[in-house]
Design an enzyme around this catalytic site. Structure first.
Site, mmCIF file in Angstrom:
data_model
loop_
_atom_site.group_PDB
_atom_site.id
_atom_site.type_symbol
_atom_site.label_atom_id
_atom_site.label_comp_id
_atom_site.label_asym_id
_atom_site.label_seq_id
_atom_site.Cartn_x
_atom_site.Cartn_y
_atom_site.Cartn_z
ATOM 1 C CG HIS A 266 -2.192 0.885 1.320
ATOM 2 N ND1 HIS A 266 -2.509 1.607 0.125
ATOM 3 C CD2 HIS A 266 -2.979 1.369 2.155
ATOM 4 C CE1 HIS A 266 -3.511 2.401 0.296
ATOM 5 N NE2 HIS A 266 -3.848 2.323 1.994
ATOM 6 C CG HIS A 307 -4.331 0.375 -8.170
ATOM 7 N ND1 HIS A 307 -5.658 0.188 -7.857
ATOM 8 C CD2 HIS A 307 -3.592 1.402 -7.428
ATOM 9 C CE1 HIS A 307 -5.760 1.305 -7.076
ATOM 10 N NE2 HIS A 307 -4.683 1.923 -6.621
ATOM 11 C CG ASP A 365 2.716 4.376 -3.765
ATOM 12 O OD1 ASP A 365 2.140 3.287 -3.937
ATOM 13 O OD2 ASP A 365 2.750 5.302 -3.341
HETATM 14 C C1 SDX Z 1 -1.591 1.949 -3.334
HETATM 15 O O1 SDX Z 1 -6.047 0.660 -3.252
HETATM 16 C C2 SDX Z 1 -5.606 1.905 -3.626
HETATM 17 O O2 SDX Z 1 -6.318 2.758 -3.981
HETATM 18 C C3 SDX Z 1 -4.335 1.883 -3.121
HETATM 19 C C4 SDX Z 1 -3.614 3.203 -3.514
HETATM 20 C C5 SDX Z 1 -4.084 4.650 -2.774
HETATM 21 O O3 SDX Z 1 -4.144 5.454 -3.362
HETATM 22 O O4 SDX Z 1 -4.828 4.120 -1.580
HETATM 23 O O5 SDX Z 1 -3.646 3.341 -5.162
HETATM 24 C C6 SDX Z 1 -2.037 3.332 -3.284
HETATM 25 O O6 SDX Z 1 -1.431 1.136 -2.420
HETATM 26 C C7 SDX Z 1 -0.748 1.838 -4.651
HETATM 27 C C8 SDX Z 1 -0.247 0.225 -4.982
HETATM 28 C C9 SDX Z 1 1.136 0.170 -4.088
HETATM 29 N N1 SDX Z 1 1.749 -0.993 -4.184
HETATM 30 C C10 SDX Z 1 2.760 -1.637 -5.121
HETATM 31 O O7 SDX Z 1 3.264 -0.889 -5.798
HETATM 32 C C11 SDX Z 1 3.270 -2.831 -4.600
HETATM 33 C C12 SDX Z 1 3.486 -3.738 -5.791
HETATM 34 N N2 SDX Z 1 2.238 -4.075 -6.146
HETATM 35 C C13 SDX Z 1 1.344 -5.289 -5.899
HETATM 36 O O8 SDX Z 1 1.619 -5.771 -4.819
HETATM 37 C C14 SDX Z 1 -0.104 -5.386 -6.445
HETATM 38 O O9 SDX Z 1 -0.220 -4.916 -7.721
HETATM 39 C C15 SDX Z 1 -1.074 -4.624 -5.723
HETATM 40 C C16 SDX Z 1 -1.046 -5.180 -3.876
HETATM 41 C C17 SDX Z 1 -1.098 -3.257 -5.799
HETATM 42 C C18 SDX Z 1 -2.641 -5.098 -6.074
HETATM 43 O O10 SDX Z 1 -2.564 -6.401 -5.804
HETATM 44 P P1 SDX Z 1 -3.844 -7.374 -6.166
HETATM 45 O O11 SDX Z 1 -4.872 -6.253 -6.798
HETATM 46 O O12 SDX Z 1 -4.264 -8.141 -4.947
HETATM 47 O O13 SDX Z 1 -3.306 -8.187 -7.299
HETATM 48 P P2 SDX Z 1 -2.827 -9.414 -7.109
HETATM 49 O O14 SDX Z 1 -1.881 -9.377 -6.099
HETATM 50 O O15 SDX Z 1 -3.949 -10.570 -7.221
HETATM 51 O O16 SDX Z 1 -2.125 -9.715 -8.538
HETATM 52 C C19 SDX Z 1 -2.612 -10.151 -9.859
HETATM 53 C C20 SDX Z 1 -1.522 -10.866 -10.519
HETATM 54 C C21 SDX Z 1 -0.691 -11.815 -9.672
HETATM 55 O O17 SDX Z 1 -0.241 -12.768 -10.455
HETATM 56 P P3 SDX Z 1 -1.226 -14.077 -10.546
HETATM 57 O O18 SDX Z 1 -1.329 -14.786 -9.158
HETATM 58 O O19 SDX Z 1 -2.708 -13.864 -11.126
HETATM 59 O O20 SDX Z 1 -0.419 -15.009 -11.630
HETATM 60 O O21 SDX Z 1 -0.542 -9.770 -10.699
HETATM 61 C C22 SDX Z 1 0.590 -10.091 -10.423
HETATM 62 C C23 SDX Z 1 0.465 -11.125 -9.208
HETATM 63 O O22 SDX Z 1 1.546 -11.816 -9.079
HETATM 64 N N3 SDX Z 1 1.259 -8.623 -9.762
HETATM 65 C C24 SDX Z 1 2.404 -8.495 -10.014
HETATM 66 C C25 SDX Z 1 2.592 -7.252 -9.463
HETATM 67 N N4 SDX Z 1 1.138 -6.812 -9.002
HETATM 68 C C26 SDX Z 1 0.515 -7.878 -9.453
HETATM 69 N N5 SDX Z 1 3.570 -9.078 -10.347
HETATM 70 C C27 SDX Z 1 4.823 -8.317 -10.394
HETATM 71 N N6 SDX Z 1 4.815 -7.013 -10.021
HETATM 72 C C28 SDX Z 1 3.867 -6.566 -9.544
HETATM 73 N N7 SDX Z 1 4.069 -5.421 -9.148
#
Ligand code: SDX
Length: 429
Positions: A266, A307, A365
């Site tokens: 997050h 996201h 971010d």
């Molecule tokens: C913020 O919610 C909000 O609005 C948040 C925010 C706000 O203003 O409040 O926008 C702020 O938190 C932005 C996000 C910051 N986080 C990051 O940058 C961390 C990296 N990103 C991830 O951890 C992830 O993308 C999330 C947590 C942001 C979202 O996760 P989800 O929606 O639960 O998606 P998921 O984990 O189920 O991923 C879907 C797929 C997965 O692969 P499969 O299991 O389907 O094979 O996408 C892959 C994940 O492995 N994936 C990534 C990835 N993000 C998702 N693979 C590599 N790198 C990534 N960054």
């Protein structure tokens, strides 16, 4: 609301279960499943991927189109034409202020920027290398101990003054965290400055010499606060709402939001992005990290990418990238190696089928940390900046909930533990 219905049939339950379908002004319809408990059923939705936890009028996000509206106004227009405190007013009150309302609001905020002098003692208890987010969790929650005169959450005036105090004091407390880590004296607010200028003054000014505030940097700081102001029912805002639903005071609720924001999935991602770019170190190593991010057996993820809602671009990231170019050229750092790695990484990722197929784009971010680093803000302060900006959204959602009828949030579960069994005496184990 519509008179649409949803019908559900469940094996083992006679008949058809009918549920109301509600329509908002924008976004998907929702199925009101609240009657299911009476049928002996719960819904199951870990991570709340398909759950609308509340009704709200504050922010709308269309993840497919990269749309972000605050009370109907597009984030791009607010970032270009508004400022952070005007956006705080908009989030709290639902309309943009006229000139008189804006002056009154800004005056009110700027007259609450000081903190009680006793709070200085709280910082003396922290180690010199305490993480600023740990300090913020503590001191923001502790604010409740100074304002017994305004903790009646049923009183609109108490809610307003608490909201003003929180928005006003977050920059002061954030700067105190930074000064504590530097071993420098705390700087008092200078209310002749703008909100962002005041923050920079408290961060980088010293009693020995007046602050030299670059207007480009001050504007960038204000837009960074604005871009982080609110984002619908994200993890930290949902935490604030859940804490508030028990009747907890607003300072405790905001402290819970800070704690939830800290995680690298997050708000902690901005700090993690900079650490990742430093670990990559050179454009030649980008491919190695992209490969790791795609490897299911490697827990590494590209920080600042992906996201839960945006499956196209994050509109805030595009604005942030523009600010990064402006600030770094103003600071003479347009050749910043980390910015060059970030831009190359973004290009490679956006052309890679893994990221395209999974709809992973840079989020808010990804670029913010590069700007804050160029301004001179240390990496461990990045999420504190995020929390400072997001306080407006947290308190607006808290106020929206408390101003209307609400119930304490109490989710249920799918229980897969032991069925009832008798205690086994120690000598028989
Ligand atoms: C913020 O919610 C909000 O609005 C948040 C925010 C706000 O203003 O409040 O926008 C702020 O938190 C932005 C996000 C910051 N986080 C990051 O940058 C961390 C990296 N990103 C991830 O951890 C992830 O993308 C999330 C947590 C942001 C979202 O996760 P989800 O929606 O639960 O998606 P998921 O984990 O189920 O991923 C879907 C797929 C997965 O692969 P499969 O299991 O389907 O094979 O996408 C892959 C994940 O492995 N994936 C990534 C990835 N993000 C998702 N693979 C590599 N790198 C990534 N960054």
């Amino acid at each position: 609301m519509s008179d649409k219905k949803a019908q559900l049939t469940v094996d083992g339950i006679d008949g058809v279960i009918e549920m109301p379908v509600l329509s908002g002004t924008l976004g998907p319809d929702v199925v009101d499943v609240s009657s299911l408990t009476g049928k002996g059923l719960f819904t199951y939705d870990p991570g709340f991927v398909s759950t609308a936890a509340c009704e709200s009028k504050i922010t709308y996000i269309d993840g497919a189109k990269g749309v972000l509206l605050h009370r109907g106004y597009p984030i791009e227009q607010l970032a270009e034409k508004s400022d952070y405190l005007e956006t705080c007013y908009l989030l709290m009150n639902g309309e943009l202020p006229n000139a008189e309302q804006k002056k009154q609001y800004v005056d009110s905020i700027m007259n609450h920027t000081m903190v009680h002098e006793s709070l200085v003692n709280f910082f003396k208890g922290f180690r010199y290398d305490a993480h600023p987010m740990a300090m913020m969790c503590g001191v923001v929650g502790a604010l409740a101990s100074f304002y017994h005169d305004s903790l009646d959450i049923t009183d609109p005036e108490h809610r307003k003054v608490s909201a003003d105090r929180l928005i006003a004091k977050m920059p002061t407390l954030a700067a105190m965290c930074y000064k504590h880590s530097k071993g420098q004296p705390f700087m008092y607010p200078d209310n002749s400055l703008s909100y962002a200028e005041n923050f920079l003054h408290m961060m980088f000014g010293t009693p020995c010499e007046p602050s030299k505030i670059d207007p480009v940097v001050a504007k960038a700081m204000d837009v960074i606060f604005l871009l982080h102001a609110d984002h619908e029912q994200n993890a930290s805002t949902s935490t604030v709402r859940l804490a508030g639903s028990s009747g907890a005071n607003p300072f405790a609720c905001i402290s819970s939001g800070i704690a939830a924001l800290w995680g690298p999935a997050h708000g902690g991602a901005n700090e993690a992005v900079l650490n990742m770019l430093r670990e990559i170190g050179d454009e030649s190593r980008i491919g190695e990290f992209v490969k790791r991010a795609k490897d299911k057996n490697d827990p590494f993820r590209l920080m600042g990418f992906g996201h839960r809602v945006y499956k196209n671009f994050d509109p805030r990231s595009r604005v942030m990238q523009g600010i990064a170019d402006e600030v770094l050229s103003a600071m003479g750092a347009e050749n910043d190696p980390l910015l060059k790695i970030a831009k190359k990484l973004e290009k490679i990722a956006l052309e890679d089928e893994y990221f395209v197929e999974k709809k992973l784009y840079p989020n808010v971010d990804f670029y913010s940390g590069i700007i804050m680093k160029a301004i001179g803000i240390p990496t461990d302060m990045f999420t504190v900046i995020f929390a400072t900006g997001r306080t407006a959204g947290w308190i607006a959602h808290w106020n929206e909930m408390i101003s209307n009828p609400y119930k304490i949030g109490r989710p249920r579960q799918l229980y897969t533990g032991y069925t009832a069994r008798d205690y086994v005496p120690l000598e028989e184990r």
